[in-house]
Write a protein that holds these residues in place. Structure first.
Motif, short mmCIF file in Angstrom:
data_model
loop_
_atom_site.label_atom_id
_atom_site.label_comp_id
_atom_site.label_asym_id
_atom_site.label_seq_id
_atom_site.Cartn_x
_atom_site.Cartn_y
_atom_site.Cartn_z
N ALA A 78 1.02 -1.25 0.28
CA ALA A 78 0.15 0.20 -0.60
C ALA A 78 1.03 1.23 -0.10
O ALA A 78 1.53 1.00 0.16
CB ALA A 78 -0.79 0.34 1.16
N GLU A 79 0.18 2.43 -0.83
CA GLU A 79 0.94 3.54 -0.41
C GLU A 79 0.84 3.80 1.24
O GLU A 79 0.34 3.34 2.18
CB GLU A 79 0.15 4.49 -1.17
N GLY A 80 2.15 4.36 1.34
CA GLY A 80 2.97 4.75 2.54
C GLY A 80 3.28 3.71 3.53
O GLY A 80 3.59 3.60 4.51
N GLN A 81 3.35 2.66 2.77
CA GLN A 81 3.65 1.19 3.95
C GLN A 81 5.49 0.64 3.79
O GLN A 81 5.85 1.33 2.86
CB GLN A 81 2.90 0.10 3.22
N TYR A 82 6.07 0.76 4.84
CA TYR A 82 6.81 0.69 5.29
C TYR A 82 7.49 -0.53 4.60
O TYR A 82 6.63 -2.05 4.97
CB TYR A 82 7.94 0.22 6.22
N VAL A 83 8.51 -0.99 4.05
CA VAL A 83 9.14 -2.26 2.84
C VAL A 83 10.35 -2.33 3.09
O VAL A 83 11.59 -1.51 3.54
CB VAL A 83 9.01 -2.36 1.51
N ALA A 84 10.94 -3.72 3.41
CA ALA A 84 11.98 -3.89 3.40
C ALA A 84 13.06 -4.20 2.76
O ALA A 84 12.25 -4.32 1.42
CB ALA A 84 12.58 -5.07 4.53
N ALA A 85 14.46 -4.29 2.11
CA ALA A 85 14.95 -4.09 1.34
C ALA A 85 14.35 -5.59 0.50
O ALA A 85 14.89 -6.90 1.56
CB ALA A 85 16.60 -4.10 1.03
N GLY A 86 14.10 -5.52 -0.71
CA GLY A 86 14.12 -7.32 -1.65
C GLY A 86 13.03 -7.47 -1.54
O GLY A 86 12.03 -8.54 -2.14
N THR A 87 11.91 -6.15 -1.16
CA THR A 87 10.59 -6.58 -1.76
C THR A 87 10.22 -6.36 -2.74
O THR A 87 10.47 -4.85 -3.33
CB THR A 87 9.91 -5.49 -0.83
N VAL A 88 9.30 -7.05 -3.02
CA VAL A 88 8.90 -7.20 -4.12
C VAL A 88 6.95 -6.18 -4.41
O VAL A 88 6.62 -6.84 -3.50
CB VAL A 88 8.17 -8.24 -5.31
N LEU A 89 7.15 -4.85 -5.26
CA LEU A 89 6.12 -4.12 -4.84
C LEU A 89 4.90 -4.35 -5.93
O LEU A 89 3.97 -4.54 -5.44
CB LEU A 89 6.53 -2.31 -4.98
N ALA A 90 5.37 -5.01 -6.58
CA ALA A 90 4.03 -5.01 -7.71
C ALA A 90 4.84 -5.65 -8.88
O ALA A 90 5.91 -5.60 -9.25
CB ALA A 90 3.27 -3.48 -9.08
N VAL A 91 3.74 -6.80 -9.70
CA VAL A 91 4.22 -7.59 -10.74
C VAL A 91 2.96 -6.91 -11.86
O VAL A 91 1.78 -6.45 -11.78
CB VAL A 91 3.53 -8.90 -10.67
N LEU A 92 3.84 -6.79 -13.07
CA LEU A 92 3.25 -6.06 -14.10
C LEU A 92 2.87 -7.32 -15.35
O LEU A 92 3.94 -7.83 -16.04
CB LEU A 92 3.96 -4.26 -14.47
N HIS A 93 1.84 -7.11 -15.99
CA HIS A 93 1.33 -7.65 -17.33
C HIS A 93 0.47 -7.23 -18.15
O HIS A 93 0.15 -6.16 -18.39
CB HIS A 93 0.42 -8.54 -16.98
N GLY A 94 1.54 -7.29 -19.26
CA GLY A 94 1.70 -5.71 -20.52
C GLY A 94 3.06 -6.46 -21.09
O GLY A 94 3.39 -8.01 -21.66
N ARG A 95 2.42 -5.27 -22.87
CA ARG A 95 4.03 -5.44 -23.68
C ARG A 95 4.91 -5.37 -23.38
O ARG A 95 5.56 -4.60 -22.55
CB ARG A 95 3.00 -4.91 -24.80
N THR A 96 6.21 -5.97 -23.87
CA THR A 96 6.79 -5.82 -23.87
C THR A 96 7.89 -4.32 -23.75
O THR A 96 8.54 -3.32 -23.12
CB THR A 96 7.93 -6.59 -24.48
N ARG A 97 7.38 -4.22 -25.72
CA ARG A 97 8.37 -2.35 -25.52
C ARG A 97 7.56 -1.36 -24.72
O ARG A 97 8.10 -0.65 -24.08
CB ARG A 97 7.78 -2.09 -27.33
N ALA A 98 6.11 -2.34 -24.36
CA ALA A 98 5.07 -0.11 -23.54
C ALA A 98 6.23 0.09 -21.72
O ALA A 98 6.53 -0.04 -21.70
CB ALA A 98 4.50 -0.52 -23.70
N LEU A 99 6.34 -1.38 -21.88
CA LEU A 99 7.00 -1.75 -19.96
C LEU A 99 8.47 -0.98 -20.12
O LEU A 99 8.93 -0.87 -19.31
CB LEU A 99 7.13 -3.32 -20.06
N VAL A 100 8.96 -1.60 -21.24
CA VAL A 100 11.07 -1.28 -21.54
C VAL A 100 10.70 0.14 -21.83
O VAL A 100 11.46 1.00 -21.32
CB VAL A 100 11.09 -2.13 -22.37
#
Length: 291
Positions: A78-100
Motif C-alpha cells: 500500500a501507499e505509505g507502507q514501510y517495506v524491507a529491502a528485497g520486497t517485490v512491490l508490484a508485478v506487471l503484465h503487459g506488452r514488452t515494448r511498453a513495459l521497457v
C-alpha cells in the motif's frame, strides 16, 4: 509503520499532466531501442532494493497505462507502507515494448516520491508522542510540487501551504514595509480575509504583537532553545491561552528535532524533506517474481 488514513493523491488531471511531460522528455518521437524488441505479452517485477516507505503508485500506474492501456498492475503493498529491502512491490503484465519504454519514467516517479516519503517518516517518528506535526515547505522540485507534497502525506507528515495562492504568509520584508507586525496583519486581513494568515516573528516582542493582533499561525524563525521555550510559555499563557499555534522553521534537522518538539511547539516545517531528497533504489525487471 502503517499507511496513513485517507491518503488521497492530487486530482487525476495533475497526475496525468506530470506523466505527459515526463514521457515527452524521455520518449521524444519514439523509443529507438525498445523498437528492437518483439512486441509480445510479458511480465515485469518492481523490486525495492532498500528499506523504504512506498509512495508514487498513481504516477507509476499512469505512466504505464499511457503506453499500454491494457497493462495489468498487481500491487503487493500500500501507499505509505514501510517495506524491507528485497520486497517485490508490484508485478506487471503487459506488452514488452511498453513495459521497457515506461520503465525509467515510472521508476523516476516512484524512487523520488518514495525517497520523500521515507525521509518524512523518519522525522515523524522522531517527534512521535510530543504533539508536534511535521510540515513540508515550498522548496520542492520544479513541476513536482503536488507529487512531492503527496509523498509527504504518505510518509505521515502534513502539508504547509501548497503555493503562494492558498495562504498569506507575512515575513520580515512585509513587516518592514508595513511598519509593524500589527500593521502588516491588519493590511493582510483587509486584503484577503478568506485565507489563512501565517506570521513570521523574529523577537518575543513581535510574538506578543502577533498574538494580540491575531492570525492563524505564528512562525518563530531561528529562535534559540531558551527563547523558543519562552515563546511557548507566552503563547500558552494568559491572555493568549494557546489559541494561536506556533511553528518552528529554519535549519531544522533530525539532530535536535525531538528537543524542539518537546519544547511544546505545534508545528515544525522542514525544507530538507523535499529539496534534499535522495531517490530510493528500485528496479523494474522483465520476467516473473524471484522465487
Amino acid at each position: 509503520m502503517s499507511p496513513p488514513d485517507g491518503l488521497l493523491p492530487p486530482p487525476e488531471a495533475v497526475v496525468l499532466d506530470d506523466v505527459r511531460r515526463a514521457l515527452l522528455e524521455d520518449l521524444g518521437d519514439g523509443d529507438a531501442t525498445a523498437a528492437l524488441l518483439p512486441d509480445q505479452p510479458e511480465t515485469a517485477c518492481l523490486l525495492c532494493k532498500e528499506d523504504a516507505v512506498v509512495a508514487g503508485r498513481p504516477w507509476f500506474d499512469a505512466t504505464h497505462r499511457a503506453l499500454d492501456p491494457q497493462v495489468r498492475i498487481e500491487w503487493g503493498v500500500a501507499e505509505g507502507q514501510y517495506v524491507a529491502a528485497g520486497t517485490v512491490l508490484a508485478v506487471l503484465h503487459g506488452r514488452t515494448r511498453a513495459l521497457v519504454s515506461a520503465e525509467r519514467t515510472s521508476l523516476n516517479f516512484m524512487q523520488t516520491l518514495s525517497g520523500t516519503a521515507t525521509v518524512t517518516a523518519r522525522y515523524v517518528e522522531a517527534v512521535r508522542g510530543t504533539g508536534a506535526t511535521i510540515l513540508d515547505t515550498r522548496k520542492t522540485l520544479p513541476g513536482l510540487r503536488h507529487a512531492q507534497k503527496y509523498a509527504i502525506r504518505a510518509g505521515g507528515g502534513a502539508n504547509h501551504r501548497i503555493g503562494l495562492y492558498d495562504a498569506v504568509m507575512l515575513k520580515e520584508n512585509h513587516v518592514r514595509v508595513a511598519g509593524s507586525v500589527t500593521a502588516a496583519i491588519q493590511a493582510a486581513r483587509a486584503a484577503r480575509p478568506d485565507l489563512p494568515l501565517i506570521v513570521e516573528v523574529e523577537t518575543l516582542d513581535e510574538l506578543r504583537e502577533a498574538l494580540s493582533a491575531g492570525c492563524t499561525r505564528i512562525l518563530v524563525d531561528d529562535f534559540d532553545a531558551e527563547t523558543r521555550r519562552e515563546a511557548v510559555r507566552i503563547a500558552r499563557g494568559a491572555p493568549f491561552d494557546g489559541r494561536i499555534p506556533l511553528e518552528v522553521s529554519g535549519s531544522v534537522g533530525l539532530e535536535g528535532l525531538r528537543a524542539i518538539a518537546e519544547d511544546g511547539v505545534d508545528f515544525i516545517s522542514i525544507g530538507a524533506l523535499t529539496k534534499h531528497v535522495r531517490a530510493v533504489d528500485l528496479s523494474l525487471k522483465l520476467g516473473p517474481p524471484p522465487a
